[in-house]
Design a protein around this motif. Structure first.
Motif, short mmCIF file in Angstrom:
data_model
loop_
_atom_site.label_atom_id
_atom_site.label_comp_id
_atom_site.label_asym_id
_atom_site.label_seq_id
_atom_site.Cartn_x
_atom_site.Cartn_y
_atom_site.Cartn_z
N ASP A 11 63.51 9.78 -14.99
CA ASP A 11 64.14 8.82 -14.09
C ASP A 11 63.05 8.25 -13.18
O ASP A 11 62.32 9.01 -12.54
N ALA A 12 62.93 6.93 -13.12
CA ALA A 12 61.91 6.29 -12.28
C ALA A 12 62.35 4.89 -11.92
O ALA A 12 63.24 4.31 -12.56
N ALA A 13 61.71 4.32 -10.90
CA ALA A 13 62.05 2.97 -10.46
C ALA A 13 60.81 2.27 -9.91
O ALA A 13 59.91 2.92 -9.36
N ILE A 14 60.79 0.96 -10.07
CA ILE A 14 59.74 0.11 -9.51
C ILE A 14 60.39 -1.10 -8.86
O ILE A 14 61.51 -1.48 -9.22
N THR A 15 59.71 -1.70 -7.91
CA THR A 15 60.12 -2.99 -7.36
C THR A 15 59.05 -4.00 -7.70
O THR A 15 57.86 -3.76 -7.46
N VAL A 16 59.46 -5.12 -8.29
CA VAL A 16 58.54 -6.11 -8.85
C VAL A 16 58.69 -7.43 -8.11
O VAL A 16 59.81 -7.91 -7.88
N ALA A 17 57.56 -8.05 -7.76
CA ALA A 17 57.57 -9.38 -7.17
C ALA A 17 57.71 -10.42 -8.26
O ALA A 17 57.05 -10.34 -9.31
N ILE A 18 58.57 -11.40 -8.02
CA ILE A 18 58.75 -12.50 -8.96
C ILE A 18 58.03 -13.73 -8.40
O ILE A 18 58.45 -14.30 -7.40
N GLY A 19 56.93 -14.10 -9.03
CA GLY A 19 56.13 -15.21 -8.52
C GLY A 19 55.50 -14.85 -7.19
O GLY A 19 55.07 -13.73 -6.96
N GLU A 20 55.48 -15.83 -6.29
CA GLU A 20 54.89 -15.64 -4.96
C GLU A 20 55.96 -15.18 -3.98
O GLU A 20 57.00 -15.83 -3.85
N ILE A 21 55.69 -14.07 -3.30
CA ILE A 21 56.65 -13.56 -2.32
C ILE A 21 56.02 -13.60 -0.93
O ILE A 21 54.80 -13.69 -0.78
N ALA A 22 56.86 -13.51 0.08
CA ALA A 22 56.40 -13.57 1.46
C ALA A 22 55.50 -12.39 1.77
O ALA A 22 55.71 -11.28 1.24
N PRO A 23 54.51 -12.57 2.66
CA PRO A 23 53.58 -11.48 2.99
C PRO A 23 54.27 -10.23 3.50
O PRO A 23 53.87 -9.11 3.14
N GLU A 24 55.33 -10.38 4.30
CA GLU A 24 56.00 -9.19 4.83
C GLU A 24 56.74 -8.43 3.73
O GLU A 24 56.94 -7.22 3.82
N VAL A 25 57.13 -9.15 2.67
CA VAL A 25 57.79 -8.49 1.55
C VAL A 25 56.75 -7.77 0.68
O VAL A 25 56.99 -6.65 0.20
N THR A 26 55.60 -8.38 0.51
CA THR A 26 54.50 -7.69 -0.17
C THR A 26 54.17 -6.38 0.54
O THR A 26 53.96 -5.34 -0.09
N GLU A 27 54.15 -6.44 1.86
CA GLU A 27 53.86 -5.25 2.65
C GLU A 27 54.96 -4.21 2.49
O GLU A 27 54.69 -3.00 2.41
N LEU A 28 56.21 -4.64 2.43
CA LEU A 28 57.34 -3.72 2.20
C LEU A 28 57.15 -2.95 0.90
O LEU A 28 57.35 -1.73 0.85
N LEU A 29 56.78 -3.66 -0.15
CA LEU A 29 56.57 -3.00 -1.44
C LEU A 29 55.42 -1.99 -1.35
O LEU A 29 55.53 -0.87 -1.87
N ARG A 30 54.34 -2.38 -0.71
CA ARG A 30 53.19 -1.47 -0.58
C ARG A 30 53.59 -0.20 0.17
O ARG A 30 53.29 0.91 -0.29
N VAL A 31 54.25 -0.37 1.30
CA VAL A 31 54.63 0.77 2.13
C VAL A 31 55.56 1.71 1.38
O VAL A 31 55.41 2.95 1.43
N THR A 32 56.53 1.16 0.67
CA THR A 32 57.51 1.98 -0.03
C THR A 32 56.87 2.76 -1.17
O THR A 32 57.13 3.97 -1.33
N GLU A 33 56.03 2.10 -1.96
CA GLU A 33 55.37 2.81 -3.05
C GLU A 33 54.42 3.88 -2.53
O GLU A 33 54.35 4.99 -3.07
N GLU A 34 53.68 3.55 -1.48
CA GLU A 34 52.78 4.56 -0.90
C GLU A 34 53.56 5.76 -0.37
O GLU A 34 53.12 6.90 -0.48
N ALA A 35 54.73 5.50 0.22
CA ALA A 35 55.55 6.60 0.74
C ALA A 35 55.99 7.54 -0.37
O ALA A 35 56.04 8.76 -0.18
N LEU A 36 56.30 6.98 -1.54
CA LEU A 36 56.64 7.81 -2.70
C LEU A 36 55.50 8.78 -3.01
O LEU A 36 55.73 9.99 -3.18
N TRP A 37 54.29 8.26 -3.09
CA TRP A 37 53.14 9.11 -3.43
C TRP A 37 52.83 10.11 -2.32
O TRP A 37 52.48 11.26 -2.59
N GLN A 38 52.98 9.68 -1.07
CA GLN A 38 52.76 10.61 0.03
C GLN A 38 53.76 11.77 -0.03
O GLN A 38 53.42 12.92 0.28
N GLY A 39 54.98 11.46 -0.43
CA GLY A 39 55.98 12.51 -0.57
C GLY A 39 55.60 13.51 -1.64
O GLY A 39 55.68 14.73 -1.43
N MET A 40 55.18 13.01 -2.79
CA MET A 40 54.84 13.92 -3.89
C MET A 40 53.62 14.77 -3.57
O MET A 40 53.58 15.96 -3.90
#
Length: 273
Positions: free
Chosen positions: A112-141
């Motif tokens: 079981d796994a999940a990813i969030t993918v940007a479609i085309g160009e996304i807003a900078p704050e949304v890019t940051e949201l994706l970065r923070v969330t994925e990093e949090a996953l790895w920090q948890g593990m």
């Protein structure tokens, strides 16, 4: 296999079978990442996922799951949809994000796994949201240690997200144990104090899945009884991996390389084989 305080503890051979299912999930998500672009519908992504899973000897974990039965192979959650979005005729557009959650069963064992993918160009704050969330996953593990507790993972996820800015972290939806079933004990929250919950032992497999928003943690459930949206309409990201611990360190069963490269970046020993 035996139960310890209600937890399913797997043998090394059973973990190896989970790795096969995990690889299929990871490979399917990479196929979907490459396919997710403007003009593609969420239903088309779902068809790609089901074909790939079945062609490689797997069974979609989600299809027919629970009540009402989930009708698809993937959860496809767009923009303010956090989790459990149902694929259909929605067309992806430039500036969207899509969280894709995927599960597969191979020989009775789940990944079981999940990813969030940007479609085309996304807003900078949304890019940051994706970065923070994925990093949090790895920090948890990487916070997980044999002999530690489940909430060590929760605390690491929360600490990382809180340290990056003002984000909402879902509390009503959590990670979970996984193995011969998709959802098993223990729950793995994304917030909490360390040192609490079940003890982390070899043979325990967990799905860790931070769900983070640009707004608050509050959510609504749509009339389809599945799709969870942010109550304030803010964008949301969701990343997930299935992992286990060996005496050498974490082994990310749904990562193509088992997590070796990312763990090395974080200075953590790779526990795979």
């Amino acid at each position: 296999m035996f139960s310890n305080r209600g937890l399913e503890i797997k043998t090394p051979a059973q973990i190896d079978k989970m790795r096969i299912a995990g690889l299929l999930v990871g490979e399917t998500l990479e196929l979907l990442r490459a396919s997710a672009r403007p003009g593609v519908t969420t239903g088309e992504l779902d068809a790609i996922a089901e074909t790939n899973i079945r062609d490689h000897g797997g069974i979609p974990s989600f299809k027919g799951y629970s009540q009402p039965p989930f009708p698809a192979t993937i959860c496809a959650s767009v923009n303010d949809e956090v989790v459990h979005g149902i694929p259909g005729d929605r067309t992806l557009r430039d500036g969207d994000i899509i969280s894709i959650d995927c599960g597969a069963i191979v020989d009775g064992w789940h990944g079981d796994a999940a990813i969030t993918v940007a479609i085309g160009e996304i807003a900078p704050e949304v890019t940051e949201l994706l970065r923070v969330t994925e990093e949090a996953l790895w920090q948890g593990m990487v916070a997980a240690r044999l002999g530690g507790r489940v909430s060590d993972i929760s605390h690491a996820v929360e600490r990382h997200v809180r340290g990056q800015g003002s984000y909402g972290i879902l509390e009503d939806y959590t990670g979970h144990g996984i193995g011969s079933e998709m959802h098993m004990a223990p729950n793995v929250p994304n917030v909490g104090k360390p040192g609490r919950g079940a003890t982390l032992v070899e043979g325990l497999a967990l799905a860790v899945e931070p769900m983070v928003t640009l707004g608050t943690k509050e959510t609504d459930l749509l009339d389809d009884e599945w799709t969870v949206t942010t109550a304030d309409g803010s964008m949301a990201a969701h990343f997930e991996h299935t992992f286990t611990l060996t005496t050498a360190g974490p082994w990310v069963l749904t990562a193509i390389d088992g997590g070796a490269a990312r763990l090395a970046e974080l200075g953590v020993s790779f526990g795979g084989r």
